[in-house]
Design an enzyme around this catalytic site. Structure first.
Site, short mmCIF file in Angstrom:
data_model
loop_
_atom_site.label_atom_id
_atom_site.label_comp_id
_atom_site.label_asym_id
_atom_site.label_seq_id
_atom_site.Cartn_x
_atom_site.Cartn_y
_atom_site.Cartn_z
CG HIS A 11 15.16 -33.18 -5.09
ND1 HIS A 11 16.23 -32.58 -5.69
CD2 HIS A 11 15.12 -32.71 -3.83
CE1 HIS A 11 16.82 -31.77 -4.83
NE2 HIS A 11 16.16 -31.82 -3.69
CD GLN A 13 14.62 -42.47 -11.34
OE1 GLN A 13 14.24 -43.19 -10.45
NE2 GLN A 13 14.78 -42.92 -12.54
CE1 TYR A 17 16.62 -43.77 -7.40
CE2 TYR A 17 17.92 -43.38 -5.43
CZ TYR A 17 17.85 -43.66 -6.77
OH TYR A 17 18.99 -43.82 -7.49
CG HIS A 20 11.38 -34.55 -1.11
ND1 HIS A 20 11.98 -35.57 -1.81
CD2 HIS A 20 12.33 -33.62 -0.93
CE1 HIS A 20 13.25 -35.27 -2.04
NE2 HIS A 20 13.48 -34.08 -1.52
#
Length: 82
Positions: A11, A13, A17, A20
């Site tokens: 991911h 932002q 945040y 991972h």
């Protein structure tokens, strides 16, 4: 599972945040996998190792912000009239 049955992505932002990695089955439509919300791990590794080790320090990444979220509200408040 076979390798071709996995979707491995990270991911960016504003979804999350911290960095991972997710491992999901390709048939599972996981939230946050849309363009602008995630990046395939293979692409991230390739960008750093093959293109440029500083790729993500130099690259501007676009992302999707849903209307009504705290980040969207803050952005609108700071950019009224622009």
């Amino acid at each position: 599972l076979a390798e071709d049955q996995l979707r491995v992505y990270v991911h960016y932002q504003p979804s999350y945040y911290h960095f991972h990695v997710h491992f999901t089955h390709v048939k599972y439509e996981a939230p946050g996998t849309l363009i602008g919300q995630s990046h395939l791990l293979d692409d991230v590794i390739d960008n750093i190792s093959s293109i440029d080790p500083l790729y993500y320090q130099r690259k501007t990444l676009s992302f999707v912000v849903k209307e009504g979220t705290p980040l969207w509200t803050e952005y609108r408040a700071r950019n009224q009239g622009t």
